[in-house]
Design a protein around this motif. Structure first.
Motif, short mmCIF file in Angstrom:
data_model
loop_
_atom_site.label_atom_id
_atom_site.label_comp_id
_atom_site.label_asym_id
_atom_site.label_seq_id
_atom_site.Cartn_x
_atom_site.Cartn_y
_atom_site.Cartn_z
N GLY A 39 1.04 1.89 4.97
CA GLY A 39 0.42 0.52 5.23
C GLY A 39 -0.77 1.36 6.09
N MET A 40 -0.69 1.92 7.20
CA MET A 40 -1.43 2.26 8.08
C MET A 40 -1.31 3.68 8.64
SD MET A 40 -3.43 0.30 11.28
CE MET A 40 -4.58 1.18 12.50
N TYR A 41 -2.36 4.29 9.25
CA TYR A 41 -2.04 5.47 9.86
C TYR A 41 -3.05 5.81 10.94
CZ TYR A 41 -2.53 10.77 10.47
OH TYR A 41 -2.55 12.21 10.89
N VAL A 42 -2.63 6.15 11.96
CA VAL A 42 -3.43 6.38 13.45
C VAL A 42 -3.47 7.85 13.48
CG1 VAL A 42 -3.71 5.72 15.71
CG2 VAL A 42 -2.60 4.23 14.35
N HIS A 43 -4.42 8.43 13.76
CA HIS A 43 -4.82 9.79 13.49
C HIS A 43 -4.78 10.83 14.75
CE1 HIS A 43 -6.10 13.41 11.75
NE2 HIS A 43 -7.13 13.85 12.47
N GLN A 44 -4.18 11.96 14.93
CA GLN A 44 -4.38 12.70 16.11
C GLN A 44 -4.55 14.18 15.27
OE1 GLN A 44 -1.37 13.21 19.31
NE2 GLN A 44 -0.85 15.12 18.15
N PHE A 45 -5.72 14.69 15.89
CA PHE A 45 -6.21 16.10 15.38
C PHE A 45 -6.99 16.86 16.50
CE2 PHE A 45 -8.71 19.03 13.10
CZ PHE A 45 -8.10 19.96 12.64
N GLY A 46 -6.40 18.01 16.92
CA GLY A 46 -7.13 18.71 17.76
C GLY A 46 -7.47 18.24 19.19
N GLY B 240 6.78 7.13 7.50
CA GLY B 240 6.01 6.03 8.32
C GLY B 240 5.49 5.15 7.12
N GLY B 241 6.63 4.53 6.17
CA GLY B 241 6.37 3.62 5.23
C GLY B 241 5.46 2.51 5.55
N GLY B 242 5.80 1.85 6.58
CA GLY B 242 4.72 0.78 7.02
C GLY B 242 3.64 1.17 7.77
N MET B 243 3.96 1.91 8.93
CA MET B 243 3.04 2.82 9.74
C MET B 243 3.25 3.96 10.56
SD MET B 243 0.92 0.66 12.86
CE MET B 243 -0.05 1.59 14.16
N LEU B 244 2.56 4.88 10.46
CA LEU B 244 2.76 6.12 11.26
C LEU B 244 1.62 6.26 12.37
CD1 LEU B 244 4.79 8.54 11.31
CD2 LEU B 244 2.94 9.70 10.21
N ASN C 285 0.83 -1.07 0.06
CA ASN C 285 -0.13 -0.11 -0.06
C ASN C 285 1.03 1.22 0.02
OD1 ASN C 285 -2.89 -1.43 0.76
ND2 ASN C 285 -1.44 -2.21 2.23
N ASP C 286 0.54 2.14 -0.42
CA ASP C 286 0.99 3.57 -0.40
C ASP C 286 0.30 4.88 -0.55
OD1 ASP C 286 1.21 5.28 -3.10
OD2 ASP C 286 1.36 3.27 -3.70
N THR C 287 1.08 5.86 0.03
CA THR C 287 0.65 7.21 0.00
C THR C 287 1.46 8.45 -0.74
OG1 THR C 287 1.43 7.78 2.22
CG2 THR C 287 -0.72 6.88 2.15
N LEU C 288 2.07 7.90 -1.63
CA LEU C 288 3.08 8.65 -2.18
C LEU C 288 2.48 9.86 -3.00
CD1 LEU C 288 5.64 5.59 -3.62
CD2 LEU C 288 5.72 7.26 -1.57
N GLY C 289 1.45 10.08 -3.35
CA GLY C 289 0.57 11.16 -4.10
C GLY C 289 0.52 12.26 -3.18
N GLY C 290 0.71 12.21 -1.91
CA GLY C 290 0.73 13.33 -0.83
C GLY C 290 1.53 14.20 -0.61
N GLY C 291 2.83 14.13 -1.32
CA GLY C 291 3.88 14.95 -1.03
C GLY C 291 4.34 14.86 0.18
#
Length: 253
Positions: free
Chosen positions: A47-54, A75-79, A33-39
């Protein structure tokens, strides 16, 4: 038992994103899996993202999960930007354009136990260790980390080759002689988790292995030369102490 394979996101979480919730992942695969389009700024968690916001945090507990071939800027595998617990996970051949090729944790605490992080890559200027695992607030115990220096502290961590059975063929089970066999901490395995990623018994021979797979009928590593030396020294000291005690306790001639 889920597989997240060949997915793509422009920003966060190529395979999966945990936003504000509290999720548990057991025996799951995150592959290619990838998110390479986001800059640079937004590409996070291939692979996976765990979110923190506000002030709102996502929370994820990962057990027996395999992260392989995922890619991102951070975070190539997971951030994880929310509290995360990883037990018996394997991060292999993930990549990051900038930092945290395997697993990264920013602005939150993460506990990483019984995991293998090997062959992950990140951008120029990072150490081999930080390419596998990076974060300001990490608890790392009983893990096999390529380039391990000991600077992160913790107990039972090693930097020895995990000896995968056939990594070229995608077989990340442990071969005979691996120091990862019987190298984990049983207390880190959730009580409800009784099998590994293959569906085999999670704890074999009384002590859990590192990584996603539990070696079945495979012998652990024999002591190294230095380890044998420690054993010999201990026996010598014990024998010397016994002889000294006997000499002091003997009747005078």
């Amino acid at each position: 038992g889920c597989s997240f394979t060949g997915n793509q996101a422009d920003e966060k979480g190529g395979g999966m994103a945990e936003l504000y919730g509290n999720s548990t992942f057991t025996n799951c695969r995150f592959i290619d899996n990838d998110t390479l389009g986001g800059g640079f700024q937004n590409s996070m968690g291939g692979g996976m993202y765990v979110h923190q916001f506000g002030g709102s945090h996502g929370v994820a507990a990962m057990t027996n999960c395999l992260f392989r071939g995922n890619a991102s800027a951070h975070g190539g595998g997971m951030l994880a930007m929310g509290s995360s617990t990883l037990a018996n996970c394997t991060f292999i051949e993930n990549s990051a354009t900038y930092d945290s090729g395997g697993f990264g944790s920013f602005f939150s605490f993460a506990a990483v136990t019984n995991c293998i992080l090997w062959g992950n890559t990140a951008g120029v200027g990072t150490t081999l260790e930080s390419q596998q695992l990076f974060g300001a607030s990490l608890s790392v115990n009983h893990c096999c980390v390529e380039g391990w220096t000991g600077s992160m502290g913790g107990n039972g961590n090693i930097g020895d080759d995990p000896l995968f059975a056939d990594p070229a063929a995608g077989n990340y089970r442990l071969a005979e002689g691996s120091l990862c066999i019987d190298g984990g901490d049983n207390a880190a395995v959730p009580p409800a988790v009784t099998t590994d990623l293959d569906g085999n018994p999670r704890i074999e021979n009384g002590v859990v292995d590192m990584g996603s797979y539990e070696a079945q009928g495979v012998n652990p590593a024999i002591p190294t030369v230095s380890q044998w030396g420690m054993v010999a020294m201990a026996l010598l000291l014990l024998t010397s102490g016994t002889l000294l005690y006997r000499k002091r306790g003997a009747s005078p001639a």
